[in-house]
Write a protein that holds these residues in place. Structure first.
Motif, PDB file in Angstrom:
ATOM      1  N   LEU A 512       0.846  -1.194   0.000  1.00 44.36           N
ATOM      2  CA  LEU A 512       0.000   0.000   0.000  1.00 44.36           C
ATOM      3  C   LEU A 512       0.876   1.237   0.000  1.00 44.36           C
ATOM      4  CD1 LEU A 512      -2.984  -0.480   2.496  1.00 44.36           C
ATOM      5  CD2 LEU A 512      -2.991  -0.638   0.019  1.00 44.36           C
ATOM      6  N   ASN A 513       0.465   2.237  -0.735  1.00 47.90           N
ATOM      7  CA  ASN A 513       1.227   3.484  -0.790  1.00 47.90           C
ATOM      8  C   ASN A 513       0.883   4.361   0.416  1.00 47.90           C
ATOM      9  OD1 ASN A 513       3.070   5.248  -1.949  1.00 47.90           O
ATOM     10  ND2 ASN A 513       1.499   6.324  -3.128  1.00 47.90           N
ATOM     11  N   GLN A 514       1.072   3.769   1.601  1.00 50.42           N
ATOM     12  CA  GLN A 514       0.860   4.449   2.879  1.00 50.42           C
ATOM     13  C   GLN A 514       2.074   4.151   3.764  1.00 50.42           C
ATOM     14  OE1 GLN A 514      -2.174   5.819   4.676  1.00 50.42           O
ATOM     15  NE2 GLN A 514      -2.942   6.312   2.646  1.00 50.42           N
ATOM     16  N   ASN A 515       2.451   5.118   4.578  1.00 52.94           N
ATOM     17  CA  ASN A 515       3.556   4.898   5.503  1.00 52.94           C
ATOM     18  C   ASN A 515       3.242   3.735   6.445  1.00 52.94           C
ATOM     19  OD1 ASN A 515       4.766   7.189   4.433  1.00 52.94           O
ATOM     20  ND2 ASN A 515       3.976   8.526   6.041  1.00 52.94           N
ATOM     21  N   TYR A 516       4.244   2.915   6.693  1.00 46.44           N
ATOM     22  CA  TYR A 516       4.077   1.824   7.643  1.00 46.44           C
ATOM     23  C   TYR A 516       3.921   2.383   9.056  1.00 46.44           C
ATOM     24  CZ  TYR A 516       5.206  -2.004  10.767  1.00 46.44           C
ATOM     25  OH  TYR A 516       5.166  -2.923  11.788  1.00 46.44           O
ATOM     26  N   ALA A 517       3.029   1.769   9.829  1.00 46.08           N
ATOM     27  CA  ALA A 517       2.862   2.098  11.245  1.00 46.08           C
ATOM     28  C   ALA A 517       2.408   0.845  11.976  1.00 46.08           C
ATOM     29  CB  ALA A 517       1.860   3.233  11.434  1.00 46.08           C
ATOM     30  N   ASN A 518       2.708   0.768  13.262  1.00 46.98           N
ATOM     31  CA  ASN A 518       2.449  -0.443  14.034  1.00 46.98           C
ATOM     32  C   ASN A 518       0.973  -0.786  14.161  1.00 46.98           C
ATOM     33  OD1 ASN A 518       5.094  -1.246  14.605  1.00 46.98           O
ATOM     34  ND2 ASN A 518       5.266   0.269  16.239  1.00 46.98           N
ATOM     35  N   GLY A 519       0.095   0.200  14.070  1.00 46.90           N
ATOM     36  CA  GLY A 519      -1.319  -0.054  14.332  1.00 46.90           C
ATOM     37  C   GLY A 519      -2.078  -0.726  13.211  1.00 46.90           C
ATOM     38  N   TRP A 520      -1.421  -0.962  12.066  1.00 45.31           N
ATOM     39  CA  TRP A 520      -2.129  -1.552  10.932  1.00 45.31           C
ATOM     40  C   TRP A 520      -2.235  -3.077  11.073  1.00 45.31           C
ATOM     41  CZ3 TRP A 520      -4.977   0.703   7.299  1.00 45.31           C
ATOM     42  CH2 TRP A 520      -4.810   2.077   7.080  1.00 45.31           C
ATOM     43  N   ARG A 521      -3.376  -3.610  10.677  1.00 46.34           N
ATOM     44  CA  ARG A 521      -3.630  -5.050  10.633  1.00 46.34           C
ATOM     45  C   ARG A 521      -4.146  -5.407   9.243  1.00 46.34           C
ATOM     46  NH1 ARG A 521      -5.493  -3.122  15.536  1.00 46.34           N
ATOM     47  NH2 ARG A 521      -4.726  -4.169  17.423  1.00 46.34           N
ATOM     48  N   SER A 522      -4.118  -6.688   8.927  1.00 47.28           N
ATOM     49  CA  SER A 522      -4.694  -7.130   7.648  1.00 47.28           C
ATOM     50  C   SER A 522      -5.404  -8.465   7.847  1.00 47.28           C
ATOM     51  CB  SER A 522      -3.616  -7.256   6.579  1.00 47.28           C
ATOM     52  OG  SER A 522      -2.961  -8.506   6.652  1.00 47.28           O
ATOM     53  N   VAL A 538       0.868 -12.146   0.283  1.00 48.18           N
ATOM     54  CA  VAL A 538      -0.379 -12.750  -0.223  1.00 48.18           C
ATOM     55  C   VAL A 538      -0.043 -14.066  -0.924  1.00 48.18           C
ATOM     56  CG1 VAL A 538      -1.653 -10.587  -0.471  1.00 48.18           C
ATOM     57  CG2 VAL A 538      -0.215 -11.372  -2.343  1.00 48.18           C
ATOM     58  N   SER A 539      -0.965 -15.013  -0.823  1.00 49.75           N
ATOM     59  CA  SER A 539      -0.776 -16.339  -1.414  1.00 49.75           C
ATOM     60  C   SER A 539      -1.162 -16.328  -2.890  1.00 49.75           C
ATOM     61  CB  SER A 539      -1.632 -17.360  -0.665  1.00 49.75           C
ATOM     62  OG  SER A 539      -1.294 -17.389   0.702  1.00 49.75           O
ATOM     63  N   PRO A 540      -0.710 -17.327  -3.653  1.00 48.89           N
ATOM     64  CA  PRO A 540      -1.110 -17.415  -5.064  1.00 48.89           C
ATOM     65  C   PRO A 540      -2.637 -17.540  -5.183  1.00 48.89           C
ATOM     66  CG  PRO A 540       0.734 -18.873  -4.611  1.00 48.89           C
ATOM     67  CD  PRO A 540       0.260 -18.375  -3.286  1.00 48.89           C
ATOM     68  N   GLY A 541      -3.168 -17.016  -6.275  1.00 52.41           N
ATOM     69  CA  GLY A 541      -4.601 -17.065  -6.521  1.00 52.41           C
ATOM     70  C   GLY A 541      -5.290 -15.773  -6.125  1.00 52.41           C
ATOM     71  N   PHE A 542      -6.597 -15.853  -6.006  1.00 54.42           N
ATOM     72  CA  PHE A 542      -7.392 -14.667  -5.689  1.00 54.42           C
ATOM     73  C   PHE A 542      -7.372 -14.399  -4.183  1.00 54.42           C
ATOM     74  CE2 PHE A 542     -11.368 -12.757  -4.273  1.00 54.42           C
ATOM     75  CZ  PHE A 542     -11.421 -11.612  -5.060  1.00 54.42           C
ATOM     76  N   SER A 543      -7.184 -13.116  -3.822  1.00 49.01           N
ATOM     77  CA  SER A 543      -7.211 -12.713  -2.418  1.00 49.01           C
ATOM     78  C   SER A 543      -7.972 -11.398  -2.288  1.00 49.01           C
ATOM     79  CB  SER A 543      -5.794 -12.528  -1.856  1.00 49.01           C
ATOM     80  OG  SER A 543      -5.066 -13.733  -1.877  1.00 49.01           O
ATOM     81  N   ARG A 544      -8.785 -11.330  -1.250  1.00 46.66           N
ATOM     82  CA  ARG A 544      -9.449 -10.075  -0.908  1.00 46.66           C
ATOM     83  C   ARG A 544      -8.856  -9.627   0.432  1.00 46.66           C
ATOM     84  NH1 ARG A 544     -14.424  -7.470  -2.171  1.00 46.66           N
ATOM     85  NH2 ARG A 544     -15.261  -6.237  -0.430  1.00 46.66           N
ATOM     86  N   VAL A 545      -8.011  -8.621   0.389  1.00 42.27           N
ATOM     87  CA  VAL A 545      -7.226  -8.222   1.544  1.00 42.27           C
ATOM     88  C   VAL A 545      -7.824  -6.949   2.140  1.00 42.27           C
ATOM     89  CG1 VAL A 545      -4.942  -7.624   2.416  1.00 42.27           C
ATOM     90  CG2 VAL A 545      -5.178  -9.199   0.462  1.00 42.27           C
ATOM     91  N   GLU A 546      -8.121  -7.029   3.424  1.00 41.06           N
ATOM     92  CA  GLU A 546      -8.659  -5.871   4.130  1.00 41.06           C
ATOM     93  C   GLU A 546      -7.614  -5.363   5.114  1.00 41.06           C
ATOM     94  OE1 GLU A 546     -11.960  -5.167   7.565  1.00 41.06           O
ATOM     95  OE2 GLU A 546     -12.725  -6.006   5.664  1.00 41.06           O
ATOM     96  N   PHE A 547      -7.204  -4.116   4.938  1.00 39.70           N
ATOM     97  CA  PHE A 547      -6.303  -3.449   5.873  1.00 39.70           C
ATOM     98  C   PHE A 547      -7.145  -2.584   6.812  1.00 39.70           C
ATOM     99  CE2 PHE A 547      -3.598  -4.264   2.236  1.00 39.70           C
ATOM    100  CZ  PHE A 547      -2.376  -4.628   2.801  1.00 39.70           C
ATOM    101  N   SER A 548      -6.790  -2.592   8.079  1.00 42.23           N
ATOM    102  CA  SER A 548      -7.494  -1.732   9.039  1.00 42.23           C
ATOM    103  C   SER A 548      -6.492  -1.204  10.056  1.00 42.23           C
ATOM    104  CB  SER A 548      -8.604  -2.503   9.752  1.00 42.23           C
ATOM    105  OG  SER A 548      -8.077  -3.605  10.462  1.00 42.23           O
ATOM    106  N   TYR A 549      -6.776  -0.007  10.532  1.00 44.45           N
ATOM    107  CA  TYR A 549      -5.882   0.629  11.504  1.00 44.45           C
ATOM    108  C   TYR A 549      -6.620   0.841  12.820  1.00 44.45           C
ATOM    109  CZ  TYR A 549      -2.816   3.977  13.804  1.00 44.45           C
ATOM    110  OH  TYR A 549      -1.999   4.605  14.709  1.00 44.45           O
ATOM    111  N   PHE A 550      -5.956   0.439  13.894  1.00 43.45           N
ATOM    112  CA  PHE A 550      -6.513   0.696  15.226  1.00 43.45           C
ATOM    113  C   PHE A 550      -5.363   0.762  16.219  1.00 43.45           C
ATOM    114  CE2 PHE A 550      -8.494  -0.287  19.306  1.00 43.45           C
ATOM    115  CZ  PHE A 550      -9.578   0.597  19.273  1.00 43.45           C
ATOM    116  N   SER A 551      -5.466   1.702  17.139  1.00 47.37           N
ATOM    117  CA  SER A 551      -4.417   1.898  18.141  1.00 47.37           C
ATOM    118  C   SER A 551      -4.857   1.328  19.480  1.00 47.37           C
ATOM    119  CB  SER A 551      -4.109   3.392  18.286  1.00 47.37           C
ATOM    120  OG  SER A 551      -3.286   3.617  19.401  1.00 47.37           O
TER     121      SER A 551
END
Length: 890
Positions: A512-522, A538-551
Motif C-alpha cells: 500500500l502506498n501508505q507509511n508503515y505504522a504499528n497499528g495496521w492489521r490485515s 499474499v498467497s497465489p490465486g485470488f485474495s481479498r485483503v482488508e487493511f485496518s488501523y486501530f491503536s
C-alpha cells in the motif's frame, strides 16, 4: 449560586464581553469565505481530516492518510478532536466552525480573567481592565491571525487558576480545574499548557511554604492526577507516539530574551502583513515575530508597574512566581539560565522556543494591571469621581489595546479558496493546489480535492517519515500494487480501512502506498515495513485483503478516561475519597508502565556508547549537517551527552554554523550565497583554528541519509535556505565522495561500521585568526551582475577570533550608499580606530591591533540610516546606510 442568580448578578458583564467579542472578531466574519494566512490551512486541515473521518466514513479519527503519506491524527499534539473547537467544526463546517470557536473562546477568556480578578477582591472596573488586557493583547489576535488555534486555550487558564485557588475550600473545584486543563489539552495546547501547569506547581509550592501548610501543593498534584485521567483518551496515545518518536530540541537551551527586547515585546505590537510582504521579505535570520509579542502598550505598562506594588501587599507569592517566569523567559540573559535548567525534565526537554513562556507573563501581567488600575482609583481618585474616572481609564486602556492588536485579525484574513480539482479516487501527490497569498501549506485544499499531500514539513511523523510515493514520480506504481508487477484492484478506501483484491500466480507482496505504522492489521497476515511502506504477503490465486488501523493505546486511554468520569462522580459525592484517590494513582502508574515499561529503542551505532562513556567535555559535528528528520537523526542529540553543532530551520541562523559548514564540501556553495554570509576567508587554511576554537574533537560521518525522497524534495524548496537534494542517494554520490575524501585527507579515522565513520580532530598549533558575522546585518541581495552584497543599518558588528596578539588589516569592499554619502566609522572593542567618507563602490583598509580572544568590531554609519519607504514609494521599511560586498582579514 443558581443560574438565575448568576445571570442577574453578572448579566451586564456577560453582555459587555459578548459585544466586545463579537465586534473584536468581526473581521473574521466580514470575510466570511476567507481564511487566514500561514497556518490557518494546516489547522483547518487537521479538523477537516477528523470531520471527514467521522461524518463521511463513520470512523474514529485515529489515522490521517491525507498527510505525509499517512500519519497519526487523534494522537497528534495539535489535534482538536475532543475540544470545543471541533464541536463547532462538526456542526457548522470547518471554516465557519473555527471562526465561531474563536469568538466563543475570546468570550470565555474575558469572563475567566474577570472572575479571577474579582476573586482577588479587585473592583468591577479593575477586573474588566484585567480581562481586556488578557484577551485583547497581541497573543490572542496574532496567533488567531496566523492560524495557531491551540492558543484558543488561553480562554481556559484564568478559570483553571481560579478553581485551583477555590479548591482550598472545596475539592470539587480541583476537578473543575482539571477539566479545564484537559479542555486546553484537547484544544491542541502543548507549550503554553505545560508552562501553565508548571506555573500552578511553582505557585502552590511557594504558597505552601509561605503558609507552612502543604494543602495548596496537594491540590495542585490532585489536579494534575485528575487531568491525566480525563485527558488519557488523547494523552496516552500521544505519549506512546512521542516515546517511540522523540523530538530532539536540546540546541535551544542557550536561547534568551534580553531585557530591552522583553520591554519591546510588552509595549509594542507588530503588523502581521509586515512579515509576508513579498516586496520586502523578512531576512532569513529574522526572529519568529509572533512568538514573544505581548502588545500591551505603554499605557498598560504604567498600570502594570503600579500593580506590582499593589499586589505585593495582597499576594507576595504571585509576585515571586511572576518574577520566576520573567527570569525564565530571559534565558541566557539571566545570571542563572533557568530555561536550560528545566530542559532536563520532560516535557520541556522537547521544547525549543523560549518566548512561549510569555503566555504566562501575559497571564500574570493582566492580573497585575488590574491591581494597578485599582490602585489608581483608590489612591488618586476622589470617591465621587470613581465611576467616571474608571470609565475614562478603561476606555483609554481598552481603546489602546484595540487599536494596537485588533488589526492583526483584519490584516491576516484574506485568503480565498481557489478553484479545486476534485479527484474521485484518492492518490498521493506533490502537485498541490496553491493559495493566491501567503500560506505555510496547502493541506486543506488537498484534502478537499480527495488527495494525500506529501509536501509536509512538520516533525510530528512516524518512524518511516514520508515513504509514500507521489503519482508524479516515475517510481509510482499505484496506491496499491504487487511487487511482482501483477494487477491489483482497489475496492474500498477510507482513512482507517482499505480493501484490495489481488490475483497472482505466485506468492507475492501486496504494497500500500501508505507509511508503515504499528497499528495496521490485515485479514491475511501481519503487515510489515516494505521500504517504509505498508505491505503484507499474499498467497497465489485470488485474495481479498482488508487493511485496518486501530491503536491499542487509544483503547487504553479511552477506557481510562471513561473510568475516570465514574471515579470523579463518586469523588464529588464524597464516596470513600481516600480509596478513590489511591485507585486513581494506581491507574496512572499502570498507564506509565504500559507506555514506558517495555520501551522501544532505536538502533544506535555502537560508537555512541563509546561517546557516552567518555567523560571529557567537547563538541562533535555530525555530517551531513541538516535538519533532524523524525528518528533518522535522533542520534544527533541523544545517547552520548555531547554538544552537537548543527542547524535547524526553526533556529535563528548563526554564522558560527555557516563557518563550520563551509569547511565541508558537502555544504559548499550554498551558505554564503543563500544565507547571507559575506565574510571572505580561507576556511581550508583556517579549518583547524575554527574547529579547535569551538572545541570540536570528533566528526561523525553518517553513511546513510535517513530522509525519504519526499524529504529531500521538500527541503530543496524555495522556502529553505539550503539545497538538501544533494542528500538523495547520499552514500557514494558526488557530495558524499568529496566530503569523505576531504575527511580522509585532513583527519584521523578512528572508527567505522556500516552506519558511521568517526574522525579525530587534532590540535593545531598554527592557529589563524578568523571572523564571525555579528548583529545588525540585513539579508543578502544580488545585483544585476550577480554579485552579492549585504546592507548594514546604523550599526553592525563582527567578531574576530585571534589566538595571540597581532596586527591585521580589515579589508572592506563597499557597494552602494543609501540616500547620500555616508561616514563609516570602525570601532574595536568600543574604541574608534578608523573613519572615512564612503561615496559608493570602493575598497577600505582598516589597520587593527588584535588581542588574544574575541575582538568586537563595530561598523557604524555616523549619519545613521534611512528607510526606503520614507524617501520613495518603496514598501521597504528597513533602515539602510551602506551596502558591503566583502570583508577580508589579511
Amino acid at each position: 449560586m443558581g443560574i438565575k442568580r448568576f445571570f442577574r448578578e453578572h448579566g451586564i458583564i456577560l453582555l459587555l464581553f459578548l459585544i466586545v467579542s463579537i465586534i473584536y472578531t468581526l473581521p473574521l466574519f466580514m470575510h466570511f469565505s476567507s481564511l487566514g494566512i500561514l497556518d490557518w490551512d494546516l489547522w483547518m486541515f487537521y479538523n477537516e481530516a477528523a470531520r471527514k473521518s467521522i461524518l463521511e466514513f463513520k470512523q474514529i479519527p485515529l489515522w490521517n492518510p491525507y498527510y505525509c503519506g499517512g500519519n497519526i491524527l487523534l494522537a497528534h499534539p495539535e489535534s482538536q478532536i475532543f475540544s470545543l473547537v471541533f464541536l463547532f467544526v462538526l456542526i457548522f463546517g470547518t471554516l465557519v466552525g473555527i471562526k465561531i470557536a474563536v469568538l466563543i473562546h475570546l468570550f470565555i477568556g474575558l469572563l475567566g480573567m474577570y472572575f479571577l480578578a474579582r476573586y482577588f477582591k479587585l473592583p468591577l472596573f479593575a477586573a474588566i481592565a484585567a480581562a481586556f488586557v488578557y484577551m485583547l493583547s497581541a497573543p490572542f489576535s496574532m496567533r488567531v491571525g496566523i492560524g495557531h488555534f491551540s492558543y484558543l486555550a488561553l480562554g481556559f487558564y484564568p478559570l483553571a487558576f481560579l478553581f485551583f485557588l477555590k479548591a482550598r475550600h472545596q475539592w470539587k473545584y480541583a476537578i473543575a480545574s482539571s477539566a479545564l486543563l484537559a479542555l486546553a489539552f484537547f484544544t491542541g495546547a502543548v507549550y503554553e499548557l505545560f508552562f501553565f501547569i508548571f506555573f500552578i506547581l511553582l505557585y502552590s509550592i511557594l504558597k505552601s511554604l509561605s503558609e507552612k501548610n502543604a494543602r495548596y501543593l496537594f491540590i495542585a498534584l490532585f489536579i494534575y492526577l485528575v487531568f491525566f485521567l480525563i485527558a488519557s483518551i488523547k494523552l496516552v496515545p500521544l505519549l506512546d507516539f512521542v516515546n517511540d518518536n522523540p523530538r530532539a530540541a536540546s540546541f535551544s537551551v542557550e536561547e534568551g530574551t534580553s531585557v530591552s527586547d522583553l520591554f519591546d515585546y510588552v509595549t509594542k505590537s507588530i503588523s502581521v502583513n509586515r512579515y509576508y510582504d513579498t516586496e520586502n521579505p523578512a531576512p532569513p535570520d529574522a526572529p519568529r515575530w509572533w512568538e514573544g509579542m505581548l502588545g500591551l502598550g505603554a499605557i498598560t505598562f504604567i498600570f502594570l508597574v503600579l500593580g506590582l506594588f499593589a499586589c505585593w501587599k495582597k499576594d507576595k507569592v504571585f509576585i515571586f512566581t511572576t518574577a520566576f517566569f520573567i527570569a525564565l523567559s530571559l534565558g541566557n540573559y539571566f545570571p542563572i539560565n533557568l530555561w536550560k535548567l528545566i530542559h532536563y525534565f520532560p516535557p520541556f526537554s522537547s521544547f525549543y522556543v523560549i518566548s512561549r513562556t510569555h503566555i504566562i507573563l501575559l497571564f500574570c501581567f493582566s492580573l497585575l494591571v488590574g491591581f494597578g488600575f485599582s490602585l489608581i482609583l483608590d489612591r488618586f481618585t476622589p470617591k465621587k469621581f470613581h465611576t467616571a474616572t474608571a470609565i475614562i481609564l478603561l476606555s483609554i486602556l481598552g481603546g489602546s489595546l484595540w487599536l494596537m492588536n485588533q488589526p492583526l485579525l483584519s490584516d491576516a484574513v484574506g485568503l480565498e479558496i481557489p478553484s479545486l480539482n476534485y479527484s474521485p479516487f484518492f492518490y498521493q501527490t506533490v502537485n498541490v493546489t496553491k493559495y493566491n497569498g501567503i500560506s505555510s501549506s496547502s493541506h486543506y485544499l488537498t484534502i478537499l480535492e480527495n488527495k494525500g499531500d506529501l509536501t509536509c514539513f512538520e516533525q510530528i511523523r512516524g518512524e518511516t517519515s514520508v515513504s509514500a510515493i507521489p503519482r508524479e514520480f516515475s517510481s509510482y506504481k499505484g496506491e496499491a500494487y504487487l511487487s511482482s508487477g501483477e494487477n491489483t484492484k482497489y475496492v474500498y478506501f477510507s482513512p482507517r480501512k482499505i480493501i484490495i483484491e489481488t490475483n497472482t500466480s505466485v506468492e507475492d507482496v501486496l504494497v500500500l502506498n501508505q507509511n508503515y505504522a504499528n497499528g495496521w492489521r490485515s485479514s491475511v497476515g501481519k503487515p510489515f515495513n516494505y521500504n517504509g511502506l505498508l505491505a503484507v504477503h499474499v498467497s497465489p490465486g485470488f485474495s481479498r485483503v482488508e487493511f485496518s488501523y486501530f491503536s491499542e493505546r487509544f483503547l487504553v486511554g479511552a477506557i481510562l478516561s471513561f473510568v475516570s468520569l465514574l471515579l470523579i462522580v463518586l469523588f464529588i459525592i464524597g464516596w470513600k475519597r481516600k480509596m478513590l484517590f489511591l485507585f486513581m494513582l494506581i491507574c496512572v502508574f499502570f498507564t506509565f508502565f504500559y507506555i514506558y515499561g517495555i520501551q522501544k529503542h532505536a538502533a544506535v551505532p555502537s560508537f555512541y556508547e563509546t561517546l557516552k562513556n567518555d567523560n571529557n567535555n567537547y563538541a562533535i559535528i555530525e555530517l551531513p549537517l541538516t535538519t533532524p528528520l523524525p528518528r533518522a537523526f535522533l542520534f544527533y542529540n541523544e545517547f552520548h551527552g555531547k554538544e552537537v553543532l548543527w542547524h535547524h530551520n526553526s533556529q535563528k541562523l548563526t554564522y558560527k554554523l555557516f563557518l563550520i559548514k563551509k569547511i565541508f564540501f558537502a555544504d559548499d556553495a550554498i551558505d554564503s550565497k543563500q544565507a547571507g554570509d559575506i565574510l571572505n576567508q580561507d576556511t581550508n587554511k583556517d579549518t583547524f583554528s575554527i574547529l579547535n576554537y569551538y572545541n570540536v574533537k570528533k566528526i561523525i560521518f553518517h553513511k546513510k541519509w535517513y530522509g525519504s525522497h519526499i524529504d529531500w524534495l521538500i527541503f530543496s524548496g524555495p522556502a529553505s535556505p539550503y539545497n538538501y537534494s544533494k542528500y538523495k542517494d547520499w552514500y557514494g554520490n558526488e557530495h558524499y565522495n568529496k566530503t569523505k575524501a576531504f575527511l580522509d585527507s585532513s583527519f584521523q579515522q578512528i572508527y567505522e561500521d556500516e552506519d558511521v565513520i568517526v574522525y579525530n580532530v587534532p590540535e593545531n598549533n598554527n592557529r589563524e585568526s578568523f571572523m564571525i558575522m555579528g548583529d545588525g546585518w540585513s539579508w543578502q541581495e544580488t545585483d544585476f551582475d550577480g554579485k552579492t552584497f549585504n546592507w548594514m543599518g546604523k550599526k553592525t558588528s563582527l567578531n574576530i577570533i585571534a589566538f595571540d596578539s597581532n596586527k591585521k588589516m580589515l579589508q572592506i569592499a563597499t557597494k552602494y550608499t543609501f540616500n547620500g554619502n555616508r561616514t563609516l566609522q570602525v570601532y574595536h572593542d568600543g574604541e574608534p580606530v578608523y573613519s572615512t567618507i564612503v561615496i559608493g563602490k570602493q575598497g577600505l583598509s582598516v589597520p587593527l591591533i588584535l588581542h588574544k580572544g574575541e575582538n568586537l568590531i563595530e561598523l557604524r554609519s555616523k549619519e545613521g540610516c534611512d528607510k526606503p519607504s520614507s524617501v520613495s514609494e518603496s514598501r521597504d521599511k528597513r533602515c539602510l546606510s551602506l551596502a558591503i560586498m566583502d570583508i577580508r582579514l589579511t
